[in-house]
Scaffold this motif. Structure first.
Motif, PDB file in Angstrom:
ATOM      1  N   LEU A 278       0.822  -1.202   0.000  1.00  0.00           N
ATOM      2  CA  LEU A 278       0.000   0.000   0.000  1.00  0.00           C
ATOM      3  C   LEU A 278       0.861   1.259   0.000  1.00  0.00           C
ATOM      4  O   LEU A 278       1.957   1.264   0.579  1.00  0.00           O
ATOM      5  N   PRO A 279       0.398   2.331  -0.624  1.00  0.00           N
ATOM      6  CA  PRO A 279       1.132   3.609  -0.601  1.00  0.00           C
ATOM      7  C   PRO A 279       0.937   4.297   0.754  1.00  0.00           C
ATOM      8  O   PRO A 279      -0.129   4.839   1.043  1.00  0.00           O
ATOM      9  N   ARG A 280       1.966   4.311   1.575  1.00  0.00           N
ATOM     10  CA  ARG A 280       1.799   4.708   2.969  1.00  0.00           C
ATOM     11  C   ARG A 280       1.428   6.190   3.120  1.00  0.00           C
ATOM     12  O   ARG A 280       0.640   6.546   3.999  1.00  0.00           O
ATOM     13  N   LEU A 281       1.978   7.065   2.293  1.00  0.00           N
ATOM     14  CA  LEU A 281       1.626   8.485   2.407  1.00  0.00           C
ATOM     15  C   LEU A 281       0.174   8.718   2.019  1.00  0.00           C
ATOM     16  O   LEU A 281      -0.535   9.495   2.654  1.00  0.00           O
ATOM     17  N   LEU A 282      -0.263   8.061   0.963  1.00  0.00           N
ATOM     18  CA  LEU A 282      -1.647   8.203   0.528  1.00  0.00           C
ATOM     19  C   LEU A 282      -2.602   7.647   1.579  1.00  0.00           C
ATOM     20  O   LEU A 282      -3.657   8.241   1.856  1.00  0.00           O
ATOM     21  N   VAL A 283      -2.222   6.529   2.198  1.00  0.00           N
ATOM     22  CA  VAL A 283      -3.075   5.970   3.252  1.00  0.00           C
ATOM     23  C   VAL A 283      -3.085   6.889   4.476  1.00  0.00           C
ATOM     24  O   VAL A 283      -4.108   7.020   5.152  1.00  0.00           O
ATOM     25  N   LEU A 284      -1.962   7.566   4.753  1.00  0.00           N
ATOM     26  CA  LEU A 284      -1.954   8.531   5.858  1.00  0.00           C
ATOM     27  C   LEU A 284      -2.932   9.669   5.570  1.00  0.00           C
ATOM     28  O   LEU A 284      -3.673  10.107   6.461  1.00  0.00           O
ATOM     29  N   SER A 285      -2.962  10.160   4.345  1.00  0.00           N
ATOM     30  CA  SER A 285      -3.916  11.202   3.979  1.00  0.00           C
ATOM     31  C   SER A 285      -5.344  10.686   4.099  1.00  0.00           C
ATOM     32  O   SER A 285      -6.243  11.415   4.562  1.00  0.00           O
ATOM     33  N   PHE A 286      -5.572   9.431   3.715  1.00  0.00           N
ATOM     34  CA  PHE A 286      -6.892   8.810   3.841  1.00  0.00           C
ATOM     35  C   PHE A 286      -7.296   8.754   5.317  1.00  0.00           C
ATOM     36  O   PHE A 286      -8.426   9.088   5.690  1.00  0.00           O
ATOM     37  N   ALA A 287      -6.356   8.372   6.164  1.00  0.00           N
ATOM     38  CA  ALA A 287      -6.639   8.320   7.604  1.00  0.00           C
ATOM     39  C   ALA A 287      -6.987   9.707   8.144  1.00  0.00           C
ATOM     40  O   ALA A 287      -7.920   9.866   8.946  1.00  0.00           O
ATOM     41  N   ALA A 288      -6.242  10.720   7.693  1.00  0.00           N
ATOM     42  CA  ALA A 288      -6.530  12.085   8.133  1.00  0.00           C
ATOM     43  C   ALA A 288      -7.907  12.533   7.646  1.00  0.00           C
ATOM     44  O   ALA A 288      -8.640  13.220   8.366  1.00  0.00           O
ATOM     45  N   LEU A 289      -8.255  12.142   6.428  1.00  0.00           N
ATOM     46  CA  LEU A 289      -9.576  12.477   5.898  1.00  0.00           C
ATOM     47  C   LEU A 289     -10.677  11.872   6.766  1.00  0.00           C
ATOM     48  O   LEU A 289     -11.661  12.546   7.114  1.00  0.00           O
ATOM     49  N   LEU A 290     -10.519  10.617   7.120  1.00  0.00           N
ATOM     50  CA  LEU A 290     -11.518   9.968   7.971  1.00  0.00           C
ATOM     51  C   LEU A 290     -11.622  10.664   9.323  1.00  0.00           C
ATOM     52  O   LEU A 290     -12.725  10.836   9.866  1.00  0.00           O
TER      53      LEU A 290
END
Length: 469
Positions: free
Chosen positions: A382-394
C-alpha cells in the motif's frame, strides 16, 4: 467614488458577432473560455463573442449585463518561472439569456447562422439524463433537455449543426451529452431524421479543462477597484496557467484557432492520458493535502507548499506513489509534477483549504482511490503516504477538529459509524455508496488505516509525517 464598469468607460470596444452559445457564466467559464476567446480576438483570429445562457433558475448571470457584459480577469501567479500579475477587461460576453424568464429568446438562438459553437460548464451533475421530462415542460430543468429542444428547433429550420464543447469535469463529457440528447429525442418521439441530424450534423467533443480559478478577490477588492478606477463585482482572479484538451477532429484546430493564438490547447483523438495525468497528479495532491493541512492548523495551499513537512509530503506523494501508476513517460510526468508544485506555491492567490474540502469524500474516491488500488496491485504493497492522507480524511469527518462540508447522506454514514470507534474503520470501509466498492477487500488497508489513525491521534500530523517521510 468610482463608477461601475461599463462600455461607457470603454467606448472604443467593438461589438462582436455572436459565434458561441455558452451554458454557464460562472467564474470558471469567464476566466477560461471567455478569456481565451478574447485572446483569439486580439490576434484577429476569431472575431466573435458568446451569448451566455443561465443554466439554473436561481443563477445570477443576468446581473452581468448591468455592466454590459464586461468584467475583469486578474491573472496572478507564476508561469514558467516568471511572476505574473495582470488585469484585463474581457469583452466577449454579448448578452445573457435567462430561459426561465424568456424561453422564446433562448429558442430563437437556433435562428442565428453565425452561431457555430456551444460550450458548457454546468457542474459535474449537469450532464445527467433525467427520465420523465416532457418536451412541453419548458424550460427544462436539465442542461441536456434544454440542449435537445434547441437542437430540434435548429433542425426544423434546416440549418447547420454545432460544434459542442462541454467543459464539465466528467469523463467522456461529449459522448455522455450526446447520449442524453438522443435519449430525450427518443422520449419525445422527435423522429429518426432528427436523431440522425444530431449525430451527423453536430460534433460532440469531450474536453479536459485546467485552470485554478479562486474567483472574486474579496479580501483585495477595494484596493483593486481603486487601482483600476471602477467597480466590478464580477471581477475574477485566476492563475496564469491554463490547459484545454479537446477530443475531436483535426480540422477543429483551424475552425477554432486557440492554439494559433498562443493558447495552451491540444486537439487530440484520445484525451484519456491527459485526463488521468490531471485528475491524479494535480487534483489528487490537492485533495490529499487538505485533511493533513487542516489538522496541522494550516489555512491555504500556499501554506502547505511552504511548510517543510507538508511540502515534502506533497512532493514525495506525487513522485513516489502517484507517478508509478500513471501511463505517460516518467520524465514527462516529473516535468508536469514540477509545474503543478509551482502553481500550488502561488503567493498571489489565497486558495483556502477549507474551500477545497467541500465534498472531499467524492473527490477522494475519484482522484486518489484509483491510485491507491492500482499501486497496491502493481507494487504489492500500500502507498503509505496516501493511506496517511486517507486516515486524516476519515478523522476530519469525525467533525470535532475540522468543519465538515459534504452532502447529508455522506455525513450520516460517518456519524453512524463513528458511534463505535472500535468498529469505525471496517464499518466505513464497507460503505460502498461512498467508495463504489467494499474497501475491506483491499489487502492490508483496514489494518494500515487503523495504524495511521492511531498515529495521527497520538502524535499529530508532523510527527506522523516524520515517521513516514
Amino acid at each position: 467614488m468610482t463608477s461601475r464598469l461599463s462600455r461607457s468607460l470603454l467606448p472604443d470596444l467593438p461589438a462582436l458577432p455572436e459565434r458561441m452559445i455558452q451554458f454557464g457564466g460562472g467564474n470558471f467559464m469567464r476566466a477560461f473560455v471567455n478569456w481565451q476567446m478574447q485572446q483569439m480576438n486580439l490576434k484577429g483570429l476569431f472575431n466573435g463573442s458568446a451569448v451566455v445562457v443561465q443554466p439554473t433558475a436561481h443563477g445570477k448571470s443576468t446581473s452581468l449585463m448591468e455592466q454590459d457584459g464586461l468584467y475583469t480577469v486578474l491573472l496572478k501567479g507564476r508561469l514558467q518561472g516568471q511572476l505574473v500579475n495582470s488585469s484585463e477587461v474581457i469583452a466577449t460576453v454579448s448578452r445573457v439569456i435567462n430561459p426561465y424568464t424568456d424561453y422564446e429568446a433562448y429558442l430563437k438562438l437556433a435562428e442565428q447562422d453565425e452561431l457555430e459553437f456551444i460550450t458548457s460548464n454546468t457542474t459535474e451533475a449537469g450532464i445527467v439524463y433525467e427520465a420523465g421530462l416532457r418536451q412541453e415542460d419548458a424550460p427544462h430543468s436539465s442542461f441536456p433537455a434544454k440542449l435537445t429542444e434547441l437542437l430540434y428547433r435548429r433542425f426544423q429550420l434546416g440549418k447547420a449543426g454545432f460544434i459542442i464543447l462541454p467543459c464539465e469535469l466528467i469523463e467522456d463529457s461529449g459522448e455522455k451529452l450526446l447520449r442524453s440528447v438522443l435519449q430525450h429525442a427518443a422520449d419525445w418521439q422527435l423522429g429518426d431524421a432528427f436523431a440522425a441530424w444530431v449525430t451527423e450534423a453536430n460534433t460532440f467533443c469531450s474536453c479536459l479543462v485546467d485552470r485554478i480559478v479562486p474567483g472574486y478577490p474579496r479580501d483585495q477588492a477595494d484596493a483593486l477597484e481603486q487601482k483600476l478606477g471602477y467597480e466590478d463585482p464580477f471581477m475574477v482572479s485566476a492563475e496564469p496557467y491554463h490547459l484545454w484538451v479537446i477530443e475531436g477532429p483535426a480540422w477543429l484546430r483551424e475552425k477554432l484557432p486557440l492554439a494559433e493564438a498562443g493558447l495552451n490547447v491540444i486537439v487530440t483523438d484520445d484525451l484519456s492520458p491527459y485526463r488521468e495525468r490531471k485528475v491524479h497528479l494535480l487534483n489528487g495532491p490537492h485533495t490529499a493535502m487538505v485533511p493533513l493541512g487542516l489538522l496541522a492548523g494550516l489555512e491555504t495551499v500556499e501554506d502547505v507548499m511552504k511548510d517543510s513537512d507538508l511540502g515534502r509530503f506533497v512532493q514525495e506523494l506525487m513522485e513516489d506513489e502517484i507517478l508509478p501508476v500513471l501511463k505517460l513517460p516518467r520524465a514527462e510526468l516529473l516535468d508536469y509534477a514540477a509545474a503543478i508544485r509551482e502553481r500550488f506555491n502561488n503567493p498571489l492567490i489565497r486558495h483556502e483549504l477549507a474551500s477545497i474540502s467541500l465534498n472531499s469524500i467524492s473527490k477522494f474516491t475519484a482522484r486518489l482511490l484509483p491510485v491507491l488500488i492500482r499501486y497496491q496491485q502493481t507494487q504489492g504493497k500500500l502507498p503509505r503516504l496516501l493511506v496517511l492522507s486517507f486516515a486524516a480524511l476519515l478523522l476530519t469527518y469525525r467533525g470535532d477538529q475540522v468543519a465538515r462540508r459534504d452532502v447529508p447522506e455522506v455525513l450520516e454514514a460517518f456519524d453512524r459509524n463513528w458511534i463505535d470507534p472500535e468498529s469505525f474503520v471496517p464499518g466505513i470501509l464497507k460503505e460502498e455508496r461512498l467508495w463504489g466498492m467494499d474497501l475491506t477487500a483491499v489487502p492490508g488497508l483496514e489494518a494500515l488505516l487503523r495504524e495511521h489513525i492511531g498515529l495521527l491521534e497520538r502524535e499529530g500530523v508532523r510527527a506522523s509525517l516524520h515517521q513516514l517521510t
